[in-house]
Design a protein around this motif. Structure first.
Motif, PDB file in Angstrom:
ATOM      1  N   ALA A 198      -0.068   5.150  -7.796  1.00 49.27           N
ATOM      2  CA  ALA A 198       0.209   4.425  -6.557  1.00 49.27           C
ATOM      3  C   ALA A 198      -1.093   4.558  -5.610  1.00 49.27           C
ATOM      4  O   ALA A 198      -1.287   3.463  -5.057  1.00 49.27           O
ATOM      5  N   VAL A 199      -1.696   5.922  -5.640  1.00 43.01           N
ATOM      6  CA  VAL A 199      -2.834   5.873  -4.914  1.00 43.01           C
ATOM      7  C   VAL A 199      -3.862   4.752  -5.259  1.00 43.01           C
ATOM      8  O   VAL A 199      -4.707   4.295  -4.447  1.00 43.01           O
ATOM      9  N   LEU A 200      -4.131   4.832  -6.729  1.00 41.11           N
ATOM     10  CA  LEU A 200      -4.824   3.826  -7.242  1.00 41.11           C
ATOM     11  C   LEU A 200      -4.846   2.421  -6.868  1.00 41.11           C
ATOM     12  O   LEU A 200      -5.695   1.677  -6.445  1.00 41.11           O
ATOM     13  N   LEU A 201      -3.484   2.152  -6.995  1.00 40.81           N
ATOM     14  CA  LEU A 201      -2.996   0.742  -6.728  1.00 40.81           C
ATOM     15  C   LEU A 201      -3.290   0.707  -5.219  1.00 40.81           C
ATOM     16  O   LEU A 201      -3.468  -0.626  -4.822  1.00 40.81           O
ATOM     17  N   ALA A 202      -3.055   1.651  -4.419  1.00 39.03           N
ATOM     18  CA  ALA A 202      -3.035   1.139  -2.911  1.00 39.03           C
ATOM     19  C   ALA A 202      -4.521   1.049  -2.685  1.00 39.03           C
ATOM     20  O   ALA A 202      -5.066   0.107  -2.106  1.00 39.03           O
ATOM     21  N   GLN A 203      -5.657   1.748  -3.237  1.00 40.22           N
ATOM     22  CA  GLN A 203      -6.912   1.503  -3.080  1.00 40.22           C
ATOM     23  C   GLN A 203      -7.496   0.196  -3.629  1.00 40.22           C
ATOM     24  O   GLN A 203      -8.373  -0.615  -3.076  1.00 40.22           O
ATOM     25  N   GLY A 204      -6.947  -0.177  -4.684  1.00 43.54           N
ATOM     26  CA  GLY A 204      -6.983  -1.557  -5.286  1.00 43.54           C
ATOM     27  C   GLY A 204      -6.613  -2.493  -4.565  1.00 43.54           C
ATOM     28  O   GLY A 204      -7.260  -3.580  -4.361  1.00 43.54           O
ATOM     29  N   ALA A 205      -5.295  -2.312  -3.900  1.00 45.04           N
ATOM     30  CA  ALA A 205      -4.812  -3.490  -2.938  1.00 45.04           C
ATOM     31  C   ALA A 205      -5.697  -3.559  -1.746  1.00 45.04           C
ATOM     32  O   ALA A 205      -5.822  -4.659  -1.274  1.00 45.04           O
ATOM     33  N   SER A 206      -6.169  -2.442  -1.085  1.00 50.08           N
ATOM     34  CA  SER A 206      -7.194  -2.301  -0.125  1.00 50.08           C
ATOM     35  C   SER A 206      -8.328  -3.309  -0.139  1.00 50.08           C
ATOM     36  O   SER A 206      -8.805  -3.934   0.449  1.00 50.08           O
ATOM     37  N   CYS A 207      -8.897  -2.916  -1.521  1.00 48.66           N
ATOM     38  CA  CYS A 207     -10.010  -3.751  -1.942  1.00 48.66           C
ATOM     39  C   CYS A 207      -9.850  -5.137  -2.059  1.00 48.66           C
ATOM     40  O   CYS A 207     -10.611  -6.022  -1.666  1.00 48.66           O
ATOM     41  N   LEU A 208      -8.541  -5.372  -2.650  1.00 47.66           N
ATOM     42  CA  LEU A 208      -8.306  -6.804  -2.721  1.00 47.66           C
ATOM     43  C   LEU A 208      -7.913  -7.588  -1.538  1.00 47.66           C
ATOM     44  O   LEU A 208      -8.314  -8.648  -1.179  1.00 47.66           O
ATOM     45  N   LYS A 209      -7.566  -6.827  -0.575  1.00 39.89           N
ATOM     46  CA  LYS A 209      -7.194  -7.308   0.619  1.00 39.89           C
ATOM     47  C   LYS A 209      -8.549  -7.507   1.535  1.00 39.89           C
ATOM     48  O   LYS A 209      -8.672  -8.606   2.061  1.00 39.89           O
ATOM     49  N   SER A 210      -9.422  -6.583   1.347  1.00 41.63           N
ATOM     50  CA  SER A 210     -10.721  -6.749   2.095  1.00 41.63           C
ATOM     51  C   SER A 210     -11.599  -8.123   1.457  1.00 41.63           C
ATOM     52  O   SER A 210     -12.134  -8.955   2.104  1.00 41.63           O
ATOM     53  N   ASP A 211     -11.429  -8.163  -0.043  1.00 36.99           N
ATOM     54  CA  ASP A 211     -11.755  -9.241  -0.678  1.00 36.99           C
ATOM     55  C   ASP A 211     -11.349 -10.666  -0.344  1.00 36.99           C
ATOM     56  O   ASP A 211     -11.964 -11.709   0.059  1.00 36.99           O
TER      57      ASP A 211
END
Length: 227
Positions: free
Chosen positions: A112-125
């Motif tokens: 979940a932490v990794l997915l949240a980080q990926g989601a934040s990166c995807l959101k910034s992208d």
């Protein structure tokens, strides 16, 4: 779900609960009593065989009752031991399942932490892509306006070119007509000049009959003088 359907379902559930609650513990009690009855029957059969083979004089009621009681207590003790063993094994299983659940929870937490980080990166992208898309849409709008302006200017230039071409063709046509007229005039003048020259030459020369007469007169004059 509609209100009347939910109401009917709730009433049926309450009815089942009311009808099942008085008999909820009877099945367990009946099963335990059946087990105890089977155990007593076996003990009674065993005690009756021992009483037949034994030669001692004992009170059958006291000996049989104590024997049944002791065996019943031993049977209950064995059942309790079995239940304790089953409960211990179930506790071990539950602890293993709990540890597995804790490990799964930890794994899911890290995921979940990794997915949240990926989601934040995807959101910034995604925000960056949206900004680029907005800039490109603005550039596209400006280019479309410029293209429309250039298209209009090109159409106007083409129209002017066609007008200039038509005007040039008209001027060339008029010039050709003017040159043709000039050439025709020159030809007429040349023809006229040739005719005039021919006439002038014809007038400057004496005709042949006049020349012959002059010659004859010059020949005759001496004779007349002689006369």
């Amino acid at each position: 779900m509609e209100s009347w359907k939910s109401h009917v379902r709730a009433e049926l559930f309450h009815r089942d609960c009311r009808q099942r609650d008085p008999f909820s513990g009877l099945f367990d009690k009946v099963s335990r009593l059946e087990e105890m009855l089977d155990f007593h029957i076996k003990l009674w059969q065993g005690s009756s065989k021992e009483n037949r083979n034994s030669t001692e004089t004992e009170c059958p009621n006291e000996g049989g009752t104590l024997y049944l009681r002791v065996n019943e207590l031993e049977f209950l003790n064995q059942q309790l031991k079995q239940k304790i063993a089953d409960l211990t094994s179930s506790i071990y299983l539950k602890e293993a399942e709990l540890q597995y659940c804790h490990s799964q929870v930890a794994r899911y937490r890290t995921e979940a932490v990794l997915l949240a980080q990926g989601a934040s990166c995807l959101k910034s992208d995604l925000e960056e892509y949206e900004y680029q898309l907005e800039c490109q849409s603005k550039e596209l709008t400006a280019l479309r306006r410029e293209h429309s302006t250039l298209t209009e200017e090109m159409a106007a230039t083409k129209l002017q070119e066609e007008e200039l071409l038509e005007r040039w063709l008209e001027e060339k046509k008029q010039e050709a007509e003017r040159i043709n007229k000039h050439n025709a005039t020159q030809e007429r003048w040349q023809r006229l000049a040739g005719r005039l020259k021919k006439r002038y030459r014809g007038k400057s020369r004496p005709p042949p009959c006049v020349a012959a007469n002059t010659n004859n007169s010059s020949d005759i004059k001496p004779t007349e003088a002689n006369i």
